[in-house]
Every structure is written in structure tokens, then in C-alpha cells.
Scaffold this active site. Sequence first.
Site, PDB file in Angstrom:
ATOM      1  CG  ASP A   8      -2.128   0.952   1.107  1.00 43.30           C
ATOM      2  OD1 ASP A   8      -2.237   1.588  -0.120  1.00 43.30           O
ATOM      3  OD2 ASP A   8      -2.725   1.240   2.032  1.00 43.30           O
TER       4      ASP A   8
ATOM      5  CG  ASN B  63      -7.559  -2.480  -5.649  1.00 46.29           C
ATOM      6  OD1 ASN B  63      -6.543  -3.175  -5.762  1.00 46.29           O
ATOM      7  ND2 ASN B  63      -7.917  -1.393  -4.933  1.00 46.29           N
TER       8      ASN B  63
HETATM    9  C1  FPP Z   1      -1.437   0.330  -3.471  1.00 45.92           C
HETATM   10  O1  FPP Z   1      -1.257   1.355  -3.789  1.00 45.92           O
HETATM   11  C2  FPP Z   1      -1.136  -0.727  -4.743  1.00 45.92           C
HETATM   12  C3  FPP Z   1      -1.826  -1.248  -5.612  1.00 45.92           C
HETATM   13  C4  FPP Z   1      -3.274  -0.792  -5.677  1.00 45.92           C
HETATM   14  C5  FPP Z   1      -1.419  -2.340  -6.324  1.00 45.92           C
HETATM   15  C6  FPP Z   1      -0.574  -2.180  -7.185  1.00 45.92           C
HETATM   16  C7  FPP Z   1       0.788  -2.534  -7.120  1.00 45.92           C
HETATM   17  C8  FPP Z   1       1.805  -2.553  -7.724  1.00 45.92           C
HETATM   18  C9  FPP Z   1       1.620  -2.045  -9.161  1.00 45.92           C
HETATM   19  C10 FPP Z   1       3.188  -2.999  -7.457  1.00 45.92           C
HETATM   20  C11 FPP Z   1       3.525  -4.324  -7.530  1.00 45.92           C
HETATM   21  C12 FPP Z   1       3.327  -5.012  -8.983  1.00 45.92           C
HETATM   22  C13 FPP Z   1       3.400  -6.221  -9.378  1.00 45.92           C
HETATM   23  C14 FPP Z   1       2.949  -6.721 -10.600  1.00 45.92           C
HETATM   24  C15 FPP Z   1       3.654  -7.077  -8.386  1.00 45.92           C
HETATM   25  P1  FPP Z   1      -2.449   2.492  -3.692  1.00 45.92           P
HETATM   26  O2  FPP Z   1      -2.769   2.971  -4.865  1.00 45.92           O
HETATM   27  O3  FPP Z   1      -3.673   1.988  -2.774  1.00 45.92           O
HETATM   28  O4  FPP Z   1      -1.731   3.743  -2.892  1.00 45.92           O
HETATM   29  P2  FPP Z   1      -2.475   4.706  -1.883  1.00 45.92           P
HETATM   30  O5  FPP Z   1      -3.229   4.138  -0.804  1.00 45.92           O
HETATM   31  O6  FPP Z   1      -1.415   5.829  -1.385  1.00 45.92           O
HETATM   32  O7  FPP Z   1      -3.219   5.723  -2.838  1.00 45.92           O
END
Ligand code: FPP
Length: 252
Positions: free
Chosen positions: A23, A71
Site C-alpha cells: 500500500d 480495486n
Molecule cells: C497500492 O497503492 C497498490 C496497489 C493498488 C497495487 C498495485 C501494485 C503495484 C503496481 C506494485 C506491484 C506490482 C506487481 C506486478 C507485483 P495505492 O494506490 O492503494 O496507494 P495509496 O493508498 O497511497 O493511494
Amino acid sequence: MTADTNSAEAPYPAPRHIAIIMDGNGRWASAHGKSRYAGHQAGVGAARAIAMAAVESGIKVLTLFAFSSENWNRPADEVNGLMHLFFEVLQQELDELQSHGIQLRFIGAREHLPEILRKRIAAAEAKTAGEVRMVLVLAVAYGGRWDLVQATQRIAAKVRAGDLQPDDIDEAVVSRHMALAGLPAPDLLIRTGGEQRVSNFLLWDLAYTEILFSPAFWPDFRAAEFAAAVDCFRARERRYGRTRDRLEALAD
Ligand code: FPP
């Protein structure tokens, strides 16, 4: 700093299976004046670094929560960007992962993913199926409640077909139908980004998992932070609901 699995100082064994809620990509991007997509790209860099740190330190299973059932409710641009990123990552990283003996496995409602990504996932799983050094599980379109529902449906179908009696359904039967079937339950769950909740991840499998919350945004979570998390885990006594006296008696 490395997560030495045989460190003389750590009182308890190293984890076999680490699960991570990655996260903080979005907040990392805001803090650096970048787009959310750039934040997710930086997150891929962290995932690569942690996969390498994990395999080098002898971890047997690493499960990364890459895209949750919830998501799908993000803006279409971001969802499409993430699907594109997963597709690209599978193309670009596969040989490197395989050269380190890493087997890829995906869990989640893959029927909801774009067909082109589903095909690439199936190809990545087939190509790395023989690797045994570490299993890298990517949870995509995954939710813990989805997992319990799909397991229940498959068990119910066996009961209906007469292949299973309701009285024979026990914890082992349920485990065999969960998405992580055949793998040890996570010993350690790490959540980065400062929030302290499980967010519908691995609800069945986390029953006795140690949890560690890191304030670091995921793109900043690198090998040093990973090693510190492993050290922290190794200082914890796991009692599985037993008293310490009872644990000592079992060890004798
Ligand atoms: C959270 O950040 C992350 C995600 C929604 C998942 C996506 C993850 C990646 C792209 C990295 C790893 C990828 C792979 C293929 C292993 P967020 O958007 O929820 O952050 P925030 O809470 O700060 O908005």
C-alpha cells in the site's frame, strides 16, 4: 543487511511464507509530484527488489496483493493502467524471475481480467511451473471473501455429486479448496503505507499469521526494510492460542 535464515541472534525460525499488502503507491506519487501511474511503476520496482531479497534469504513463498476485488471500483483510467502494467511486467520480468528459480502462481477471479492478460498469466505459470526455489504468488482480482465463496461453491458441488459427505468437511478440506491450497499459511503479513487493517486479504489463511505494519510507502519498502521485518518476526514468540508452558512441553 540481509535476512539470514540461520542468524545466531534471532531466537525463532525465519518465516517460510511472507504475504504483503503493498500500500502507498498513490501517496508516494503525490509526495513526489508524480502521477498515480508513476507511483504504481515505482511499486513494481519495489516488488522486484523484495522478490529478489526474499529468494536470496531462503523464503519459500512470497504472496503479493497486487489488485483487490475492491480495486475494480477505482477510476477506469487507473484500472486500465494497472492491467497494462501487469501485462508489461509479466513480459519484462519473467526470464529474470525464472533465472532465480521462482515459480509464479496467480490467485484471484481471473475470469474478470482482460483475456490478453489471462493468457499471459497462464503462460507465465506454465513456463515457471518447474521452478522450486520460491513460489511468488500474485493476488490479482483477489478478495478473501471471494476466496471463501469459491471454496464453498466447489465443496458444495462435490457434496451434490455425492463425492463428499457434509460431516467430512473439516478445516483440512476447506484449506484444500482455498486459493493458496498446497502452500503453507503465511507466517508473516506485512502491510506498508501506514494503514492498519487486513482489507479482505487471505481471510482464511491469516488465522495465526503475525502482522507487521510499516509506515513506509510501498515504493520505499526495499531490502533493508524487508530484512528488518524478518528480524522483527524472528523476535516474536508464536503460541497459536497455547500457553508458553504448553509450548515448552510440546518442544521437549
Ligand atoms: C497500492 O497503492 C497498490 C496497489 C493498488 C497495487 C498495485 C501494485 C503495484 C503496481 C506494485 C506491484 C506490482 C506487481 C506486478 C507485483 P495505492 O494506490 O492503494 O496507494 P495509496 O493508498 O497511497 O493511494
